[in-house]
Design a protein around this motif. Structure first.
Motif, PDB file in Angstrom:
ATOM      1  N   LEU A   1       0.858  -1.192   0.000  1.00 29.11           N
ATOM      2  CA  LEU A   1       0.000   0.000   0.000  1.00 29.11           C
ATOM      3  C   LEU A   1       0.899   1.250   0.000  1.00 29.11           C
ATOM      4  O   LEU A   1       1.234   1.779   1.039  1.00 29.11           O
ATOM      5  CB  LEU A   1      -0.912  -0.008   1.220  1.00 29.11           C
ATOM      6  CG  LEU A   1      -1.773  -1.251   1.351  1.00 29.11           C
ATOM      7  CD1 LEU A   1      -2.614  -1.180   2.620  1.00 29.11           C
ATOM      8  CD2 LEU A   1      -2.680  -1.412   0.140  1.00 29.11           C
ATOM      9  N   LYS A   2       1.300   1.697  -1.178  1.00 31.53           N
ATOM     10  CA  LYS A   2       2.261   2.814  -1.219  1.00 31.53           C
ATOM     11  C   LYS A   2       1.691   4.021  -1.935  1.00 31.53           C
ATOM     12  O   LYS A   2       2.407   4.796  -2.546  1.00 31.53           O
ATOM     13  CB  LYS A   2       3.531   2.347  -1.916  1.00 31.53           C
ATOM     14  CG  LYS A   2       4.328   1.371  -1.066  1.00 31.53           C
ATOM     15  CD  LYS A   2       5.739   1.244  -1.577  1.00 31.53           C
ATOM     16  CE  LYS A   2       6.559   0.500  -0.539  1.00 31.53           C
ATOM     17  NZ  LYS A   2       7.936   0.303  -0.977  1.00 31.53           N
ATOM     18  N   ASN A   3       0.390   4.157  -1.865  1.00 32.30           N
ATOM     19  CA  ASN A   3      -0.199   5.295  -2.580  1.00 32.30           C
ATOM     20  C   ASN A   3       0.137   6.627  -1.921  1.00 32.30           C
ATOM     21  O   ASN A   3      -0.071   7.682  -2.496  1.00 32.30           O
ATOM     22  CB  ASN A   3      -1.713   5.126  -2.656  1.00 32.30           C
ATOM     23  CG  ASN A   3      -2.069   4.120  -3.726  1.00 32.30           C
ATOM     24  OD1 ASN A   3      -1.209   3.735  -4.512  1.00 32.30           O
ATOM     25  ND2 ASN A   3      -3.313   3.668  -3.729  1.00 32.30           N
ATOM     26  N   LEU A   4       0.651   6.609  -0.717  1.00 29.32           N
ATOM     27  CA  LEU A   4       1.026   7.860  -0.049  1.00 29.32           C
ATOM     28  C   LEU A   4       2.356   8.404  -0.559  1.00 29.32           C
ATOM     29  O   LEU A   4       2.800   9.461  -0.147  1.00 29.32           O
ATOM     30  CB  LEU A   4       1.152   7.618   1.458  1.00 29.32           C
ATOM     31  CG  LEU A   4      -0.125   7.709   2.271  1.00 29.32           C
ATOM     32  CD1 LEU A   4       0.194   7.412   3.725  1.00 29.32           C
ATOM     33  CD2 LEU A   4      -0.732   9.088   2.145  1.00 29.32           C
ATOM     34  N   LYS A   5       2.997   7.633  -1.420  1.00 30.46           N
ATOM     35  CA  LYS A   5       4.324   8.014  -1.893  1.00 30.46           C
ATOM     36  C   LYS A   5       4.357   9.464  -2.378  1.00 30.46           C
ATOM     37  O   LYS A   5       3.506   9.878  -3.147  1.00 30.46           O
ATOM     38  CB  LYS A   5       4.686   7.079  -3.046  1.00 30.46           C
ATOM     39  CG  LYS A   5       6.115   7.181  -3.464  1.00 30.46           C
ATOM     40  CD  LYS A   5       6.389   6.128  -4.536  1.00 30.46           C
ATOM     41  CE  LYS A   5       7.807   6.311  -5.007  1.00 30.46           C
ATOM     42  NZ  LYS A   5       8.048   5.620  -6.254  1.00 30.46           N
ATOM     43  N   GLY A   6       5.387  10.212  -1.934  1.00 32.40           N
ATOM     44  CA  GLY A   6       5.452  11.632  -2.261  1.00 32.40           C
ATOM     45  C   GLY A   6       6.019  11.907  -3.620  1.00 32.40           C
ATOM     46  O   GLY A   6       6.547  11.064  -4.273  1.00 32.40           O
TER      47      GLY A   6
ATOM     48  N   LYS B   1      12.080  13.582  -0.966  1.00 29.45           N
ATOM     49  CA  LYS B   1      10.969  12.857  -1.561  1.00 29.45           C
ATOM     50  C   LYS B   1      11.178  11.344  -1.444  1.00 29.45           C
ATOM     51  O   LYS B   1      10.228  10.581  -1.299  1.00 29.45           O
ATOM     52  CB  LYS B   1      10.890  13.285  -3.021  1.00 29.45           C
ATOM     53  CG  LYS B   1       9.548  13.120  -3.678  1.00 29.45           C
ATOM     54  CD  LYS B   1       9.586  13.744  -5.056  1.00 29.45           C
ATOM     55  CE  LYS B   1       9.306  12.687  -6.109  1.00 29.45           C
ATOM     56  NZ  LYS B   1       9.384  13.219  -7.453  1.00 29.45           N
TER      57      LYS B   1
ATOM     58  N   HIS C   1       9.839   9.567   1.559  1.00 25.14           N
ATOM     59  CA  HIS C   1       8.386   9.437   1.568  1.00 25.14           C
ATOM     60  C   HIS C   1       7.974   8.446   0.496  1.00 25.14           C
ATOM     61  O   HIS C   1       7.392   8.812  -0.511  1.00 25.14           O
ATOM     62  CB  HIS C   1       7.733  10.790   1.356  1.00 25.14           C
ATOM     63  CG  HIS C   1       8.093  11.775   2.411  1.00 25.14           C
ATOM     64  ND1 HIS C   1       7.257  12.100   3.442  1.00 25.14           N
ATOM     65  CD2 HIS C   1       9.221  12.455   2.626  1.00 25.14           C
ATOM     66  CE1 HIS C   1       7.851  12.953   4.244  1.00 25.14           C
ATOM     67  NE2 HIS C   1       9.059  13.193   3.766  1.00 25.14           N
ATOM     68  N   ASN C   2       8.322   7.180   0.731  1.00 21.41           N
ATOM     69  CA  ASN C   2       8.065   6.214  -0.325  1.00 21.41           C
ATOM     70  C   ASN C   2       6.682   5.573  -0.228  1.00 21.41           C
ATOM     71  O   ASN C   2       6.372   4.669  -0.970  1.00 21.41           O
ATOM     72  CB  ASN C   2       9.152   5.135  -0.328  1.00 21.41           C
ATOM     73  CG  ASN C   2       9.169   4.398   0.984  1.00 21.41           C
ATOM     74  OD1 ASN C   2       8.399   4.711   1.892  1.00 21.41           O
ATOM     75  ND2 ASN C   2      10.031   3.415   1.085  1.00 21.41           N
ATOM     76  N   GLY C   3       5.877   6.046   0.717  1.00 20.54           N
ATOM     77  CA  GLY C   3       4.503   5.537   0.769  1.00 20.54           C
ATOM     78  C   GLY C   3       4.323   4.317   1.666  1.00 20.54           C
ATOM     79  O   GLY C   3       3.210   3.904   1.934  1.00 20.54           O
ATOM     80  N   SER C   4       5.429   3.768   2.139  1.00 26.39           N
ATOM     81  CA  SER C   4       5.304   2.584   2.989  1.00 26.39           C
ATOM     82  C   SER C   4       4.894   2.991   4.393  1.00 26.39           C
ATOM     83  O   SER C   4       5.612   3.729   5.077  1.00 26.39           O
ATOM     84  CB  SER C   4       6.638   1.843   3.009  1.00 26.39           C
ATOM     85  OG  SER C   4       6.771   1.156   4.212  1.00 26.39           O
ATOM     86  N   VAL C   5       3.705   2.543   4.815  1.00 23.70           N
ATOM     87  CA  VAL C   5       3.185   2.928   6.122  1.00 23.70           C
ATOM     88  C   VAL C   5       4.141   2.491   7.221  1.00 23.70           C
ATOM     89  O   VAL C   5       4.349   3.197   8.208  1.00 23.70           O
ATOM     90  CB  VAL C   5       1.800   2.294   6.338  1.00 23.70           C
ATOM     91  CG1 VAL C   5       1.238   2.701   7.682  1.00 23.70           C
ATOM     92  CG2 VAL C   5       0.863   2.706   5.237  1.00 23.70           C
TER      93      VAL C   5
ATOM     94  N   TYR D   1       6.805   5.041   7.745  1.00 27.50           N
ATOM     95  CA  TYR D   1       6.270   6.227   8.425  1.00 27.50           C
ATOM     96  C   TYR D   1       6.126   5.947   9.907  1.00 27.50           C
ATOM     97  O   TYR D   1       6.497   6.742  10.759  1.00 27.50           O
ATOM     98  CB  TYR D   1       4.904   6.613   7.854  1.00 27.50           C
ATOM     99  CG  TYR D   1       4.936   7.102   6.427  1.00 27.50           C
ATOM    100  CD1 TYR D   1       6.153   7.354   5.786  1.00 27.50           C
ATOM    101  CD2 TYR D   1       3.762   7.327   5.735  1.00 27.50           C
ATOM    102  CE1 TYR D   1       6.173   7.780   4.480  1.00 27.50           C
ATOM    103  CE2 TYR D   1       3.784   7.774   4.433  1.00 27.50           C
ATOM    104  CZ  TYR D   1       4.982   7.992   3.809  1.00 27.50           C
ATOM    105  OH  TYR D   1       5.014   8.426   2.534  1.00 27.50           O
TER     106      TYR D   1
END
Lengths: 483, 106, 623
Positions: free
Chosen positions: B101-106, C596, C599-603, C606
């Motif tokens: 689930l990596k849709n938060l990727k910036g 950037k 911020h690779n989207g991996s929860v 984070y």
């Protein structure tokens, strides 16, 4: 009538111009420009009669910000420059047609409004707001109506915008720090603060960044030549004729009185920086291929000298700086108009593509020659009065400064005459060059008349600015008595 | 109640709670299956609840226990919503592996 | 009364200028010439009137305050005293004659009205220079005449070489002007005034004057004078300035403007008297210039170039006199030089006119029959400049040499050698131009004619003045010395006891001049030598012909480096600075790009960061 009226005239003028439609916009703008000029004359006479023309009203109570406008001799002189040049600039643009001209002329008036506000504001935050406000119109003027490749232009203009904005932010920080100390943004409160010399140093530096970029001093000048080249001539005139003077004015009005100890401590450094600008600008100007770029670098050289004069912290230095600011404002406007007149006929700014114009247009040649001479400060022109006073003040600090700064009269003559030779003289150009039109001629004649009149009789302006400059000088010297 | 607390000692409750909480944290950080992550979050919540109850007794103050009720109710609601989200993620993506689930990727 | 007279005197040429600028083209050539000449003549008449009615006391007229400095005001004012009257007399007098001459000389030029406009403007500025009551007023005129010189040298603006010469003249003058300005600054800060009268009072009465600063001021002012009066090292513009029309060379680059430096130093004699070290420098520079320029003049083939170097050389002699404190002698030579050099230039103009623009003496010869009046007047002037008894040049040059003899034998020797050379090259010019047979083309030969009377009349008048001009300052009974005496703070130069030494010096000078003429006679008249073509010139002559390569040296030392520097700044420094600023933007961008990546989207990541953060905070707060 007080100074607010003037600002209202300009602001209303901007809106009226926008709503008058493309056809009428230039004329409406000219009308309001002239009205503002008349207003300034009116203010001037009121000021001379000793009537109150200042305006102060609490604007935001927390934090304590006032809508304070104060017009002393210095402000009025700058105001006179602004409102006198604006109609000339507007009128000179009548030879061109701009698309969406209602927005164009509205932006010009809006910019005049912001610049006039900057010269008048006596509250730090208000001043800062006007200062930044003036950046917005010129950004659009240069971006939308400029010339050359759109991508290149965007790059140059955005750079200019961000660069100057970034510099000003340091000034904002300094103002906020000062507010913490004084509890007010009013200049009268700020100049009475007893700041330690370290504090003054940092505040001085923060102001310096803002002003050095705006003026510009080397090495912060890299935006200048490109923007001058890319902006439409009207924009260039506004920038070089008036906007640069905002920086110089602010040095005298804000920076030096607020942080005089730092100014004294590092006087030599800043004078040398100004003088370095004189020499550097003159030398770079020598081999420019683009006429507007050459004028930009000549501007760099001249403002360097003005800045050096201001940083001497002497009455002569201040006075010479202000005189030279006004003189330079006029002469540089005239010179850019000349570049524009040539562009209208030859569609080029490359010096190598000009030459041989003199044979075809004697009137234009004479006027151009006179402007060139004024720019190199021939005695009996206004520029000489300013340059002489500035150089004299430099000689009072150190004779070497005046010698180095004085190279401007040699190098300046070199690059200007070289330019004149390649642009105007030589075998008759094969392309036709129509002599100046009435409109162009009138603008140039007015400018030349101003330069000669005040060159021979600068007394009115000297009398106007001297008392205010003396006040500022007392503020600058207020730490001397403590010791 | 006091007896039990006295017999076991408040510090043991705290240790247990901290251990549970850490297990929860590590679960959240290291497991990739979203349901197990959820369960780890529940463990963390319950570790806190346990602490609430223990201190409530220790201080002789019922507020803590009342608060636990609220917290349990909210946790239940949260699980319901969370599971619903997970179901819809599974329907859309065919997986509930948080690594994907990596849709938060910036 | 005086004020209005002076204003008429000053403004008449200016009105002439305005008329010629605005109405000249419509009015037609004859009107332009008449108005131009008349406006100068009005000034001359006013000068004569003032001269006739002048009191012993100088007249000071202050119109208004011009520039304010903190510690003093500079007024827009005029000072009429004996010195300015003397200068006015020959500026407006010779000016009128040269205007008259120009009517005919420039008649075929389509831009005659501009020519007269510029000439009138020049006279206006020259008058300002001469009658300014303070240093800054003088500076207006000083730069103004420089401007007119620029405009007139580049009068034929279609030729870029002429424009280069004009530009060079202006810039070299400006180097001097910077010196002048620095001098003004020092004087201003020392004495708090720039007014000549007050300065004189202060300096002559003050006791504790800082020698160093005075000397520095004098030196700076001298650099200004050297620029305007073409002394080493700033002399190279004057020969190039010959690109302008010949009347301009006569008026500006021989008789009037180039003497401004001498005027300035004479005006400030009290200041220079306080700085003996600078006076020595002036004397040496003057002597060396006189010699160097004379050697160059020996081999030049362009008739105007010979005269130009001769002018530089003569100016050097005047500076020699100034450096020795003999101001009145320098002034005397200025006047006589104005007569005979103007005559020579106008004569050469007449020759050039007759030959339709030919300036190379190798292509002249034998003109004495065709142009008798030109020949005779030029011969008189040449005799005068060579220092043959009893012509004007004899008296003035002799006085300079005598002064030098009394001060320093070495200076006298240099001056004398320069004088002998003068005699040689002047008669080389005369022989090459007027004697033997004509060497030009057939077509030119058929058109040879004497110039019209408007050209010859000024020549005749100037020749007469060159002949008798010495009267104003005969040794032993000098009208000029007495007239100028009130100006000088101390009488440095007491009247010579007219003894054997003086007679001997006069004899030596005359014999020297005759020897110079004799060599020229032998070489160019008897042997009929024609100077060789440019390519064939070799040896020392080549060095001299190329003016010691000074122009080339200046070009290599100053002009080229500045231009190289300019290119370097433009191409390297500017781009680097610009790149630096853009670089700041790029760095910001780069940081953002790197950020950037985190911020690779991996929860999981984070959350991990979150937990680390919480732990860090807790650690900081509680431990």
């Amino acid at each position: 009538m007080n100074v607010t009226t003037l600002l209202i005239i300009l602001l209303v003028g901007a809106f009226a111009t926008y709503f008058s439609g493309d056809k009428w916009a230039p004329k409406v703008a000219l009308l309001f420009g002239l009205t503002a000029f008349a207003g300034t004359i009116c203010l001037l006479s009121q000021y001379n009669l000793g009537q109150e023309i200042n305006y102060t009203k609490l604007w935001i109570s927390k934090p304590n910000i006032s809508f304070a406008l104060q017009a002393d001799g210095l402000s009025l002189a700058m105001l006179l420059l602004t409102t006198a040049l604006t109609p000339i600039i507007i009128y000179s643009s009548f030879g061109n047609t701009y698309k969406n001209s209602k927005a164009f002329y509205a932006l010009i008036l809006f910019m005049t409004f912001a610049m006039a506000g900057t010269f008048l504001a006596s509250d730090g935050l208000l001043y800062y707001i006007f200062w930044e406000l003036s950046l917005i119109p010129i950004y659009f003027i240069a971006l939308i109506w400029g010339n050359g490749d759109a991508e290149e232009r965007k790059k140059a203009v955005v750079k200019f915008f961000i660069y100057t904005l970034a510099g000003s932010l340091f000034m904002l920080v300094a103002f906020i720090y000062l507010y913490q100390k004084a509890g007010s943004f009013l200049i009268n409160d700020l100049t009475q603060l007893k700041l330690s010399s370290t504090e003054q140093f940092w505040i001085f530096l923060a102001f310096f960044l803002a002003y050095a970029i705006k003026i510009p001093l080397i090495p912060f000048h890299t935006w200048q030549a490109e923007v001058y080249q890319k902006a439409p001539t009207v924009g260039t005139m506004l920038l070089s004729g008036i906007m640069l003077k905002m920086g110089l004015y602010s040095v005298i009005r804000w920076q030096l009185p607020i942080a005089p100890l730092a100014a004294k401590e590092y006087m030599d450094v800043f004078i040398i920086l100004g003088i370095a600008g004189v020499i550097y600008g003159s030398i770079v100007a020598l081999r420019q291929k683009d006429l507007k770029k050459l004028l930009a670098y000549s501007s760099l050289a001249h403002v360097g000298l003005i800045a050096a004069g201001s940083y001497t912290l002497t009455l002569d230095g201040f006075r010479g700086a202000v005189l030279q600011m006004i003189a330079h404002g006029f002469v540089v406007t005239g010179l850019f108009l000349v570049a524009e007149i040539i562009f209208r006929r030859y569609e080029t700014r490359k010096i190598s593509e000009m030459g041989g114009i003199r044979a075809q247009s004697p009137k234009f040649t004479s006027m151009f020659m006179i402007l060139v001479l004024a720019s190199v400060a021939l005695p009996s022109t206004f520029n000489f009065v300013g340059e002489f006073t500035v150089l004299y003040s430099l000689s009072q600090v150190n004779i070497w400064f005046s010698l180095l700064g004085g190279t401007t009269i040699i190098l300046g003559a070199y690059y200007m005459l070289k330019m004149f030779q390649h642009v105007m003289l030589g075998e008759t150009n094969v392309r036709l060059f129509a002599d100046v039109t009435f409109n162009e001629g009138l603008c140039l004649v007015i400018i030349i008349a101003v330069l000669f009149f005040f060159g021979m009789y600068p007394k009115p302006i000297i009398d106007l600015i001297t008392p205010s400059l003396e006040n500022i000088l007392t503020q600058v010297n207020r730490f001397n008595q403590v010791k | 109640m006091n007896n039990i607390l006295n017999q076991i000692g408040i510090e043991n409750y705290i240790f247990l709670s901290v251990i549970l909480f850490c297990i929860g944290v590590f679960g959240v950080l290291y497991r990739r299956n979203a349901i197990i992550v959820f369960m780890s979050i529940e463990i963390m919540l319950n570790a806190v609840n346990l602490l609430f109850v223990a201190f409530s007794t220790y201080h002789q103050d019922a507020q803590g226990q009342i608060f636990v009720f609220f917290s349990m109710a909210v946790a239940a609601a949260e699980v319901a919503v969370g599971l619903a989200i997970l179901v819809s993620i599974f329907r859309n993506l065919g997986t509930i592996d948080v690594g994907n689930l990596k849709n938060l990727k910036g | 009364m005086d004020t209005s007279l002076v204003l008429v005197l000053l403004l008449a040429p200016f009105l002439g200028f305005l008329f010629n600028v605005f109405l000249g083209k419509k009015a037609g050539k004859s009107i332009v010439g008449i108005v131009g000449t008349l406006s100068v003549f009005v000034s001359f008449a006013m000068t004569l009137y003032l001269f006739g009615n002048a009191n012993q006391e100088p007249v000071v007229i202050n119109l208004f305050d011009w520039i304010s400095i903190q510690r003093f005001n500079v007024s827009f004012g005029f000072l009429i005293d004996h010195l300015s009257l003397i200068w006015l007399l020959f500026v407006t007098g010779i000016g009128s004659l040269i205007h008259l001459y120009s009517i005919s000389y420039m008649h075929d030029d389509e831009k005659m009205h501009s020519f007269f406009a510029y000439l009138n403007l020049f006279i206006f500025f020259m008058i300002t220079l001469v009658i300014g009551s303070n240093l800054l007023m003088m500076f207006i005129g000083w730069e103004g005449v420089g401007l007119c010189s620029y405009l007139l040298i580049g009068f034929w603006y279609k030729n870029q070489d002429f424009n280069d010469a004009a530009k060079k003249a202006f810039i070299m003058n400006r180097i001097g002007d910077l010196g002048f300005l620095i001098g003004i600054f020092i004087v201003g800060s020392l004495f708090n005034t720039l007014d000549f009268t007050s300065l004189k009072n202060i300096i002559t009465t003050a006791k504790d004057i800082n020698d160093f600063w005075i000397a520095l001021a004098a030196l700076a002012l001298f650099i200004g004078a050297a620029g305007k009066s073409a002394q080493i090292p700033l002399y190279t513009w004057l020969p190039d300035a010959m690109a302008g029309p010949t009347p301009v060379s006569a008026l500006i680059h021989a008789a009037t403007m180039v003497t401004a430096g001498i005027f300035m130093i004479t005006r400030l004699n009290f200041l220079f008297d306080m700085a003996p070290s600078v006076q020595n420098i002036i004397a040496i520079v003057g002597a060396v210039t006189a010699l160097v320029a004379a050697t160059i003049a020996l081999v030049q083939n362009d008739i105007k170039k010979v005269l130009a170097y001769s002018t530089v050389s003569q100016l050097g002699l005047m500076f020699l006199a100034l450096g020795l404190g003999a101001y009145e002698v320098a002034v005397f030579h200025v006047i006589t030089h104005a007569f005979f050099k103007a005559c020579l230039f106008l004569g050469s103009g007449s020759v050039i006119h007759g030959l339709h623009g030919e300036q190379d003496m190798r292509k002249m010869g034998g003109l004495k029959k065709a142009m008798p009046i030109t020949f005779i007047t030029m011969l008189i002037a040449a005799l005068a400049i060579s220092g043959i008894f009893p012509l004007a040049g004899f008296w003035s040059k002799d006085e300079i040499l005598m002064t030098a003899f009394h001060a320093n034998i070495a200076l006298w020797v240099i001056g004398s050698i320069a004088s002998i050379m003068t005699a040689f090259y002047m008669f080389r010019l005369i022989y090459l131009t007027f004697f033997n047979s004509f060497r030009g083309t057939e077509e030119q030969k058929n058109h040879l004619h004497e110039s019209p009377s408007l050209i010859t009349l000024p020549l005749i008048i100037l020749a007469i003045l060159s002949f008798f001009g010495g009267i104003i300052s005969l040794p032993g009974n000098s009208w000029l010395n007495k007239y100028l005496a009130p100006l000088f703070s101390k009488v440095v130069h007491e009247e010579h006891q007219f003894g054997n030494t003086e007679y001997m010096l006069m004899a030596i000078a005359t014999i020297g001049a005759i020897i110079g003429i004799g060599i020229a006679y032998k070489k160019y008249l008897k042997d009929n030598t024609i100077p060789s073509e440019d390519a064939e010139i070799t040896g020392v002559t080549k060095v001299l012909y190329n003016k010691y390569y000074v122009d080339e040296a200046y070009d290599a030392i100053f002009v080229k480096p500045v231009n190289v520097l300019s290119s370097f700044f433009r191409d390297s420094v500017e781009t680097t600075l610009s790149a630096l600023i853009f670089g700041l933007g790029k760095v910001t961008n780069e940081i953002a790009l790197q950020g950037k990546k985190i911020h690779n989207g991996s929860v999981g990541l984070y959350l991990f960061a979150f937990v680390l953060g919480v732990i860090a905070i807790i650690t900081y707060l509680f431990l």
